[in-house]
Design an enzyme around this catalytic site. Structure first.
Site, mmCIF file in Angstrom:
data_model
loop_
_atom_site.group_PDB
_atom_site.id
_atom_site.type_symbol
_atom_site.label_atom_id
_atom_site.label_comp_id
_atom_site.label_asym_id
_atom_site.label_seq_id
_atom_site.Cartn_x
_atom_site.Cartn_y
_atom_site.Cartn_z
ATOM 1 N N GLY A 78 16.575 6.935 -6.224
ATOM 2 C CA GLY A 78 17.993 7.961 -6.072
ATOM 3 C C GLY A 78 17.659 8.609 -5.256
ATOM 4 O O GLY A 78 19.064 9.723 -4.988
ATOM 5 N N ARG A 108 10.804 -1.776 -11.550
ATOM 6 C CA ARG A 108 9.343 -2.855 -11.437
ATOM 7 C C ARG A 108 7.933 -2.335 -11.905
ATOM 8 O O ARG A 108 7.390 -1.063 -10.839
ATOM 9 C CB ARG A 108 9.056 -3.812 -10.685
ATOM 10 C CG ARG A 108 10.566 -4.528 -10.594
ATOM 11 C CD ARG A 108 9.843 -6.434 -9.925
ATOM 12 N NE ARG A 108 10.030 -6.345 -8.626
ATOM 13 C CZ ARG A 108 9.635 -7.159 -7.432
ATOM 14 N NH1 ARG A 108 9.643 -8.038 -8.214
ATOM 15 N NH2 ARG A 108 10.335 -6.762 -6.125
ATOM 16 N N ALA A 136 17.787 10.226 -10.778
ATOM 17 C CA ALA A 136 17.048 10.970 -9.934
ATOM 18 C C ALA A 136 15.534 10.535 -9.939
ATOM 19 O O ALA A 136 14.469 10.978 -9.891
ATOM 20 C CB ALA A 136 17.107 12.206 -10.266
ATOM 21 N N GLY A 137 15.031 9.347 -10.054
ATOM 22 C CA GLY A 137 13.911 8.710 -9.177
ATOM 23 C C GLY A 137 13.562 8.446 -8.005
ATOM 24 O O GLY A 137 14.214 9.140 -7.420
ATOM 25 N N ARG A 187 12.787 -5.979 6.555
ATOM 26 C CA ARG A 187 11.275 -6.530 5.472
ATOM 27 C C ARG A 187 11.488 -7.700 6.636
ATOM 28 O O ARG A 187 10.456 -7.680 7.567
ATOM 29 C CB ARG A 187 11.486 -6.464 4.472
ATOM 30 C CG ARG A 187 11.067 -5.555 3.792
ATOM 31 C CD ARG A 187 11.236 -5.973 1.453
ATOM 32 N NE ARG A 187 10.950 -4.720 1.418
ATOM 33 C CZ ARG A 187 11.259 -4.351 -0.192
ATOM 34 N NH1 ARG A 187 11.877 -5.843 -1.049
ATOM 35 N NH2 ARG A 187 11.087 -3.323 -0.913
ATOM 36 N N ASP A 217 21.087 11.760 -13.957
ATOM 37 C CA ASP A 217 20.352 10.987 -14.144
ATOM 38 C C ASP A 217 20.231 11.495 -16.094
ATOM 39 O O ASP A 217 20.461 13.070 -16.810
ATOM 40 C CB ASP A 217 18.832 12.226 -13.659
ATOM 41 C CG ASP A 217 17.282 10.908 -13.659
ATOM 42 O OD1 ASP A 217 17.475 10.197 -13.498
ATOM 43 O OD2 ASP A 217 16.663 11.149 -15.063
ATOM 44 N N HIS A 266 18.316 -11.872 -4.321
ATOM 45 C CA HIS A 266 17.301 -10.800 -4.182
ATOM 46 C C HIS A 266 16.446 -11.377 -4.941
ATOM 47 O O HIS A 266 16.364 -11.154 -5.768
ATOM 48 C CB HIS A 266 17.930 -9.204 -3.942
ATOM 49 C CG HIS A 266 17.242 -8.638 -3.550
ATOM 50 N ND1 HIS A 266 16.545 -8.237 -2.813
ATOM 51 C CD2 HIS A 266 16.363 -7.265 -4.309
ATOM 52 C CE1 HIS A 266 15.673 -7.303 -3.007
ATOM 53 N NE2 HIS A 266 15.599 -6.488 -3.710
#
Length: 316
Positions: A14, A89, A10-11, A158, A34, A182
């Site tokens: 998410g 990251r 749930a960041g 992108r 989460d 990726h």
């Protein structure tokens, strides 16, 4: 209806994915889980309160889970599970720097998915993407067509955005394609990229295409460096949500995804970014596209680079 989709983690990634999936209004239920106590319940409550405004009926259910698997019963019956769990990251980090930490998390999550949602299609978005997709397949034991990763949709988006911006044309007139991994061995495919139906190479000089290719390859790092905390989530969540929708609707849409390749392009036995037709069982088939000699060489090199690292995840 009757469809159920789960987002694990749930960041920002998410929660944004869960919101997009709910707003499609094609699912009965969107579950978000989460390990942070109360966070998924709070987000679910918040998204549900937007339903009268945005006009969707999908109900969002939040559930705190434990490392021991407590709470995972909430995902039972999910048609699709999107795994976003893991650390994002930080500036200066490569995707590979996350390998060991995120492998443990993705393994734990995958084992719970196999236990509680044994018929689900799994879409992995945790980094390093290609390796974590391989890990999820190993840990679930699911058929390889039912485990795929989100990468090419994002890289392609992108690339298309950068081309549209550079040429000052509507983004809808641009078609690009990226294959491979990726990350560092991403393979852009200028021979299959067009603007208003014209080949990209006819409307943009080679050195400018190369500049945009490099910027696309580093697209995530550019966002990370600017944000300073956290990583990209608006474009990545849009990509993951579209993939989940294609699976839920059994649409047969062709999308660039991280899928198991076994014979296509003369490459076998590796998870790699390719175009694939998506449906209720995940990847229906790999769609092999015409590549020029350089692009095919680059794709084969990407496959070998990823293969070496995917071999390592079995031991993590």
């Amino acid at each position: 209806m009757g469809k159920k989709v789960t987002v694990v983690g749930a960041g920002f990634y998410g929660s944004t994915t869960a919101q997009r999936l709910a707003e499609y209004d094609i699912f009965d239920t969107v579950v978000i889980t989460d390990i942070v106590d109360g966070k998924p319940e709070g987000l679910a409550l918040d998204i549900n309160q937007s339903r009268p405004i945005e006009g969707f009926e999908t109900l969002v259910v939040g559930k705190t889970t434990g490392a021991d698997g407590a709470g995972y019963e909430v995902i039972a019956g999910s048609d699709v599970v999107v795994i976003t769990a893991g650390l994002p990251r930080k500036p200066g980090m490569s995707r590979m720097d996350l390998l060991e930490t995120n492998a443990k998390i993705v393994r734990q999550v995958s084992e719970q998915v196999a236990r509680h949602a044994p018929d689900a299609v799994v879409i992995v978005v945790s980094n390093p993407l290609d390796e974590m997709t391989a890990m999820a397949q190993l840990a679930t034991g699911f058929p390889r067509n039912r485990v795929l990763g989100q990468a090419g949709m994002l890289d392609t988006a992108r690339f298309s955005h950068f081309v549209a911006e550079a040429l000052s044309v509507p983004v809808g007139t641009v078609r690009t394609l990226t294959l491979g991994s990726h990350g560092d061995t991403m393979v852009p495919v200028p021979s299959r990229s067009t603007v208003n139906g014209k080949p990209l190479r006819e409307v943009m000089p080679a050195e400018q295409i190369e500049e945009l290719v490099v910027r696309t390859r580093n697209g995530g790092a550019e966002v990370v460096a600017l944000l300073k905390t956290g990583s990209a989530y608006y474009a990545p969540s849009a990509a993951a949500a579209r993939m989940a929708r294609a699976v839920a609707q059994d649409s047969g849409e062709v999308m660039p995804v991280c899928a198991w390749v076994d014979g296509d392009y003369g490459i076998s036995g590796v998870y790699l970014g390719v175009e694939a037709e998506l449906g209720a069982q995940g990847v229906r088939r790999i769609v092999q596209t015409e590549l020029d000699a350089d692009e095919l060489t680059a794709l084969k090199a990407a496959a070998e680079a990823v293969r070496a690292k995917q071999g390592d995840v079995a031991d993590l």
